[in-house]
Design a protein around this motif. Structure first.
Motif, PDB file in Angstrom:
ATOM      1  N   LEU A  53      -3.896  -1.517   7.226  1.00  0.00           N
ATOM      2  CA  LEU A  53      -3.540  -2.930   7.086  1.00  0.00           C
ATOM      3  C   LEU A  53      -2.157  -3.115   6.472  1.00  0.00           C
ATOM      4  N   PHE A  54      -1.814  -2.287   5.485  1.00  0.00           N
ATOM      5  CA  PHE A  54      -0.484  -2.402   4.877  1.00  0.00           C
ATOM      6  C   PHE A  54       0.594  -2.115   5.916  1.00  0.00           C
ATOM      7  N   PHE A  55       0.364  -1.103   6.759  1.00  0.00           N
ATOM      8  CA  PHE A  55       1.321  -0.789   7.827  1.00  0.00           C
ATOM      9  C   PHE A  55       1.408  -1.927   8.832  1.00  0.00           C
ATOM     10  N   ARG A  56       0.258  -2.447   9.227  1.00  0.00           N
ATOM     11  CA  ARG A  56       0.220  -3.455  10.281  1.00  0.00           C
ATOM     12  C   ARG A  56       0.731  -4.820   9.820  1.00  0.00           C
ATOM     13  N   ASP A  57       0.264  -5.260   8.641  1.00  0.00           N
ATOM     14  CA  ASP A  57       0.503  -6.625   8.220  1.00  0.00           C
ATOM     15  C   ASP A  57       1.453  -6.779   7.034  1.00  0.00           C
ATOM     16  N   GLY A  58       1.744  -5.679   6.359  1.00  0.00           N
ATOM     17  CA  GLY A  58       2.528  -5.762   5.128  1.00  0.00           C
ATOM     18  C   GLY A  58       1.599  -5.774   3.927  1.00  0.00           C
ATOM     19  N   ILE A  59       2.134  -5.372   2.794  1.00  0.00           N
ATOM     20  CA  ILE A  59       1.301  -5.250   1.592  1.00  0.00           C
ATOM     21  C   ILE A  59       0.942  -6.612   1.023  1.00  0.00           C
ATOM     22  N   ASP A  70      -2.724  -3.550  -7.101  1.00  0.00           N
ATOM     23  CA  ASP A  70      -1.620  -2.628  -7.412  1.00  0.00           C
ATOM     24  C   ASP A  70      -2.110  -1.181  -7.481  1.00  0.00           C
ATOM     25  N   GLU A  71      -3.272  -0.982  -8.095  1.00  0.00           N
ATOM     26  CA  GLU A  71      -3.834   0.365  -8.193  1.00  0.00           C
ATOM     27  C   GLU A  71      -4.165   0.915  -6.807  1.00  0.00           C
ATOM     28  N   LEU A  72      -4.658   0.064  -5.922  1.00  0.00           N
ATOM     29  CA  LEU A  72      -4.948   0.472  -4.545  1.00  0.00           C
ATOM     30  C   LEU A  72      -3.653   0.847  -3.815  1.00  0.00           C
ATOM     31  N   ILE A  73      -2.614   0.060  -4.002  1.00  0.00           N
ATOM     32  CA  ILE A  73      -1.332   0.349  -3.343  1.00  0.00           C
ATOM     33  C   ILE A  73      -0.783   1.691  -3.822  1.00  0.00           C
ATOM     34  N   CYS A 116       9.268   3.413   7.028  1.00  0.00           N
ATOM     35  CA  CYS A 116       8.834   4.182   5.866  1.00  0.00           C
ATOM     36  C   CYS A 116       7.992   3.303   4.945  1.00  0.00           C
ATOM     37  N   PRO A 117       6.758   3.690   4.677  1.00  0.00           N
ATOM     38  CA  PRO A 117       5.927   2.861   3.808  1.00  0.00           C
ATOM     39  C   PRO A 117       6.481   2.749   2.392  1.00  0.00           C
ATOM     40  N   TYR A 118       7.280   3.722   1.986  1.00  0.00           N
ATOM     41  CA  TYR A 118       7.872   3.681   0.649  1.00  0.00           C
ATOM     42  C   TYR A 118       9.002   2.659   0.599  1.00  0.00           C
ATOM     43  N   VAL A 119       9.836   2.652   1.622  1.00  0.00           N
ATOM     44  CA  VAL A 119      10.902   1.651   1.699  1.00  0.00           C
ATOM     45  C   VAL A 119      10.280   0.263   1.861  1.00  0.00           C
ATOM     46  N   ASN A 120       9.265   0.156   2.711  1.00  0.00           N
ATOM     47  CA  ASN A 120       8.583  -1.119   2.902  1.00  0.00           C
ATOM     48  C   ASN A 120       7.982  -1.611   1.583  1.00  0.00           C
ATOM     49  N   SER A 121       7.373  -0.707   0.832  1.00  0.00           N
ATOM     50  CA  SER A 121       6.772  -1.070  -0.456  1.00  0.00           C
ATOM     51  C   SER A 121       7.838  -1.493  -1.456  1.00  0.00           C
ATOM     52  N   ALA A 122       8.948  -0.768  -1.477  1.00  0.00           N
ATOM     53  CA  ALA A 122      10.037  -1.116  -2.400  1.00  0.00           C
ATOM     54  C   ALA A 122      10.587  -2.507  -2.092  1.00  0.00           C
ATOM     55  N   PHE A 162       8.221  -4.968  -3.615  1.00  0.00           N
ATOM     56  CA  PHE A 162       8.093  -4.881  -5.075  1.00  0.00           C
ATOM     57  C   PHE A 162       9.458  -4.523  -5.674  1.00  0.00           C
ATOM     58  N   PRO A 163      10.331  -5.516  -5.833  1.00  0.00           N
ATOM     59  CA  PRO A 163      11.703  -5.231  -6.273  1.00  0.00           C
ATOM     60  C   PRO A 163      11.827  -4.799  -7.738  1.00  0.00           C
ATOM     61  N   ASP A 164      10.835  -5.093  -8.577  1.00  0.00           N
ATOM     62  CA  ASP A 164      10.895  -4.706  -9.983  1.00  0.00           C
ATOM     63  C   ASP A 164      10.765  -3.185 -10.104  1.00  0.00           C
ATOM     64  N   ARG A 165      11.829  -2.539 -10.543  1.00  0.00           N
ATOM     65  CA  ARG A 165      11.856  -1.076 -10.587  1.00  0.00           C
ATOM     66  C   ARG A 165      10.875  -0.473 -11.591  1.00  0.00           C
ATOM     67  N   SER A 166      10.335  -1.282 -12.484  1.00  0.00           N
ATOM     68  CA  SER A 166       9.365  -0.760 -13.452  1.00  0.00           C
ATOM     69  C   SER A 166       7.919  -0.976 -13.001  1.00  0.00           C
ATOM     70  N   HIS A 167       7.728  -1.632 -11.866  1.00  0.00           N
ATOM     71  CA  HIS A 167       6.385  -1.892 -11.340  1.00  0.00           C
ATOM     72  C   HIS A 167       5.745  -0.566 -10.912  1.00  0.00           C
ATOM     73  N   PRO A 168       4.438  -0.410 -11.116  1.00  0.00           N
ATOM     74  CA  PRO A 168       3.765   0.847 -10.730  1.00  0.00           C
ATOM     75  C   PRO A 168       3.981   1.245  -9.261  1.00  0.00           C
ATOM     76  N   VAL A 169       4.067   0.260  -8.376  1.00  0.00           N
ATOM     77  CA  VAL A 169       4.310   0.580  -6.966  1.00  0.00           C
ATOM     78  C   VAL A 169       5.694   1.198  -6.803  1.00  0.00           C
ATOM     79  N   ARG A 170       6.696   0.623  -7.460  1.00  0.00           N
ATOM     80  CA  ARG A 170       8.055   1.171  -7.375  1.00  0.00           C
ATOM     81  C   ARG A 170       8.127   2.560  -8.001  1.00  0.00           C
ATOM     82  N   LEU A 171       7.351   2.790  -9.040  1.00  0.00           N
ATOM     83  CA  LEU A 171       7.331   4.121  -9.662  1.00  0.00           C
ATOM     84  C   LEU A 171       6.758   5.151  -8.683  1.00  0.00           C
ATOM     85  N   ALA A 172       5.740   4.746  -7.911  1.00  0.00           N
ATOM     86  CA  ALA A 172       5.180   5.647  -6.885  1.00  0.00           C
ATOM     87  C   ALA A 172       6.206   5.917  -5.794  1.00  0.00           C
ATOM     88  N   VAL A 173       6.950   4.884  -5.409  1.00  0.00           N
ATOM     89  CA  VAL A 173       8.018   5.048  -4.416  1.00  0.00           C
ATOM     90  C   VAL A 173       9.062   6.028  -4.942  1.00  0.00           C
TER      91      VAL A 173
END
Length: 192
Positions: free
Chosen positions: A21-27, A54-57, A105-111, A114-125
């Protein structure tokens, strides 16, 4: 009573559903209820596995990174010199672009979401991208190439640019161009 095997199966189903779903529709456009429904579980079951979206992402990104690392190790384990293995990574990226349905790239898409560089998703990216750079650096150093850190920055930009352009244009042949440019950079670093 839910067994450990059932719990693990549900966990994986949720990550697989989130990935699709994240790939198809966006996070941000994908709600928790949609992920639970797609996985065939209740929302309550989802929250038993992940306390927040966020934990799921992050779990989705980390699981994808595990698969990526396994693919990198398989690619590097197939032989060749460190310099040729650098080029093999371009082929691996090309393959993953096609297998990812040209969604980028799901990492670029996620970034981007989630523009906040301290967000857990950005840390995973950031963990994933640092890992990519480290593989390039390890190979460049093993090959004895001049200015390995500068070379890695250039190769990384070629890989990222090819992935983005390939997704936008639905054309994986851009990796052939990027790989040719990378070979030129490697040859120049060899003779420097």
């Amino acid at each position: 009573m839910l067994t450990t095997r059932d719990f693990a199966a549900n966990h994986q189903r949720l990550i697989d559903a989130a990935s699709a779903l994240f790939f198809r529709d966006g996070i941000n456009a994908t709600g928790i209820a949609a992920v639970a429904e797609f996985a065939g579980v209740s929302k309550m079951t989802l929250y038993a596995h992940f306390t927040s979206k966020d934990e799921l992402i992050v779990a989705f990104l980390d699981k994808r990174n595990e698969r990526w690392e396994a693919a990198v190790q398989q690619t590097l384990g197939s032989g060749g010199t460190p310099a040729t293995q650098l080029l093999d990574l371009f082929d691996l990226h090309r393959q993953w672009l096609r297998e990812g349905g040209w969604r980028g790239c799901p990492y670029v898409n996620s970034a981007a979401e989630f523009p906040d560089r301290s967000h857990p998703v950005r840390l995973a990216v950031d963990r994933h991208k640092r890992g990519m750079k480290q593989h390039l650096l390890d190979l460049a150093e093993a090959a004895g190439l001049a200015n390995p850190r500068t070379l890695v920055r250039r190769l990384f930009m070629l890989l990222e640019g090819a992935f983005l352009t390939g997704a936008l244009e639905h054309d994986d042949s851009v990796f052939l161009i990027a790989k040719d440019l990378a070979a030129e950079l490697i040859d120049a670093a060899r003779s420097a």
